[in-house]
Design an enzyme around this catalytic site. Sequence first.
Site, PDB file in Angstrom:
ATOM      1  N   SER A  94     -72.935 -19.333  72.806  1.00 26.51           N
ATOM      2  CA  SER A  94     -73.114 -18.154  71.877  1.00 26.51           C
ATOM      3  C   SER A  94     -73.043 -18.319  70.414  1.00 26.51           C
ATOM      4  O   SER A  94     -73.218 -17.295  69.762  1.00 26.51           O
ATOM      5  CB  SER A  94     -72.340 -17.055  72.645  1.00 26.51           C
ATOM      6  OG  SER A  94     -70.992 -17.404  72.377  1.00 26.51           O
ATOM      7  N   THR A 110     -69.045 -13.929  70.048  1.00 25.75           N
ATOM      8  CA  THR A 110     -69.142 -14.191  68.678  1.00 25.75           C
ATOM      9  C   THR A 110     -67.807 -14.922  68.401  1.00 25.75           C
ATOM     10  O   THR A 110     -66.923 -14.608  68.831  1.00 25.75           O
ATOM     11  CB  THR A 110     -69.269 -12.931  67.577  1.00 25.75           C
ATOM     12  OG1 THR A 110     -70.561 -12.378  67.915  1.00 25.75           O
ATOM     13  CG2 THR A 110     -69.165 -13.232  66.202  1.00 25.75           C
ATOM     14  N   THR A 124     -72.618 -16.217  65.073  1.00 21.75           N
ATOM     15  CA  THR A 124     -73.188 -16.252  66.306  1.00 21.75           C
ATOM     16  C   THR A 124     -74.540 -16.526  66.189  1.00 21.75           C
ATOM     17  O   THR A 124     -75.157 -16.520  65.124  1.00 21.75           O
ATOM     18  CB  THR A 124     -72.852 -14.635  66.785  1.00 21.75           C
ATOM     19  OG1 THR A 124     -73.374 -14.605  68.256  1.00 21.75           O
ATOM     20  CG2 THR A 124     -73.641 -13.827  65.803  1.00 21.75           C
ATOM     21  N   ARG A 151     -84.257  -9.273  65.313  1.00 17.42           N
ATOM     22  CA  ARG A 151     -82.986  -8.817  65.710  1.00 17.42           C
ATOM     23  C   ARG A 151     -81.826  -8.959  64.920  1.00 17.42           C
ATOM     24  O   ARG A 151     -81.488 -10.257  64.922  1.00 17.42           O
ATOM     25  CB  ARG A 151     -82.987  -8.615  67.053  1.00 17.42           C
ATOM     26  CG  ARG A 151     -81.648  -7.779  67.666  1.00 17.42           C
ATOM     27  CD  ARG A 151     -80.433  -8.777  67.850  1.00 17.42           C
ATOM     28  NE  ARG A 151     -79.207  -8.004  68.696  1.00 17.42           N
ATOM     29  CZ  ARG A 151     -77.993  -8.326  68.688  1.00 17.42           C
ATOM     30  NH1 ARG A 151     -77.762  -9.622  67.983  1.00 17.42           N
ATOM     31  NH2 ARG A 151     -77.164  -7.993  69.053  1.00 17.42           N
ATOM     32  N   THR A 185     -66.433  -8.602  68.752  1.00 15.16           N
ATOM     33  CA  THR A 185     -67.364  -9.382  69.500  1.00 15.16           C
ATOM     34  C   THR A 185     -67.761  -8.664  70.658  1.00 15.16           C
ATOM     35  O   THR A 185     -67.213  -7.663  71.059  1.00 15.16           O
ATOM     36  CB  THR A 185     -66.567 -10.902  70.213  1.00 15.16           C
ATOM     37  OG1 THR A 185     -67.533 -11.442  70.907  1.00 15.16           O
ATOM     38  CG2 THR A 185     -65.413 -10.376  71.132  1.00 15.16           C
ATOM     39  N   GLY A 186     -68.826  -9.085  71.193  1.00 23.24           N
ATOM     40  CA  GLY A 186     -69.576  -7.966  72.272  1.00 23.24           C
ATOM     41  C   GLY A 186     -71.133  -7.545  71.868  1.00 23.24           C
ATOM     42  O   GLY A 186     -71.768  -8.256  70.941  1.00 23.24           O
TER      43      GLY A 186
HETATM   44  N1  GLY Z   1     -71.865  -9.822  68.769  1.00 21.43           N
HETATM   45  C1  GLY Z   1     -72.932 -10.637  68.612  1.00 21.43           C
HETATM   46  C2  GLY Z   1     -74.233  -9.949  68.516  1.00 21.43           C
HETATM   47  O1  GLY Z   1     -74.649  -8.980  69.271  1.00 21.43           O
HETATM   48  O2  GLY Z   1     -75.123 -10.243  68.054  1.00 21.43           O
END
Ligand code: GLY
Length: 336
Positions: free
Chosen positions: A64, A196, A214, A224, A247-248
């Site tokens: 990730s 992340t 990330t 995005r 993170t998430g």
């Molecule tokens: N937390 C990383 C993302 O959603 O891009």
Amino acid sequence: MWTSLVCVVLVTSPGGASLPLVVNTWPFKEAAAAAWEALQSGGSVLDAVERGCRRCELDQCDGSVGFGGSPDETGETSLDALIINGDTMEVGAVADLRRVKNAIGVARAVMERTHHTLLVGESASAFAEDMGFPAEDLTTNKSKGLYTRWLQAGCQPNYRQNVVPDPATSCGPYRPGPGRTPHRRPPPTDLRAHDTIGVIAISGKGQVAAGTSTNGANHKIPGRVGDSPIAGAGAYADSSAGAAAATGDGDIMMRFLPSFLAVELMRGGAEPSAACTAAVARTKRHYPEFFGAVICANTTGHYGAACNKLPGFPKFSYMVVSAETRGPSLHTVDCF
Ligand code: GLY
């Protein structure tokens, strides 16, 4: 995978206090060690944050972070990164960075070699090349495989809504559908699609920095940008209070600036664990099924974390290094 990086020391209680201090999201032990080594060899807290994030970019932590992960709808990997100097409140960030692997390095170059805060997309890549970062293909056999399987699965999971053909069953191209159904975000199907690396570093003198890196969300719509490169969302740092990193599910979490909220709560006297808990609770109030966690540390060297409990996500792990831990130690927190 990240499980192979887990350190042997397991601590379940929130901790502190000892400075200098490094805290990072997930069991990314090598990142913690790299950040700590930067501090120990006389580097600044910014060096520590950059080295920690960079280690994960090179290791492709958890798939990730860095190149070769989270291909978008066209199969391309793009990167987001952020770095914050909590002494000067200088910030540098890149989002939707293409063809350049060292996203955290480019974020630092934005901070140190421009008067801007955030550069995005192809223009960020052009800036990076001008600054000497090599242009490289971020695609790997792994990301090609992820993309191929996604196409074979009818482009599922899919981030579009209210378009035709039905994005729950069909690939694009899409066009606007009739009307707009009330939005209800489905529970996450792939919890690991949003990780992340977030790093907090605090020097012995209380200088604070934080950063993130990330490759965003698996199968995202091209263009995005998630929470990670957004100051106050992905991370925040202020040497008069502390730092936090998130993170998430960035599409949700960036709406609530959880890192900024946590730092402001610590400024008001909240313990890091309580500040992280309040930041997660704020998001949970609106999106009970969001996937995410926050790490927090204050300028006295106390730290903590919090996460939203979901099926398959009962605990969150993070790394801590200080003079007390004698190397990276793995901490866990029960989600609520
Ligand atoms: N937390 C990383 C993302 O959603 O891009």
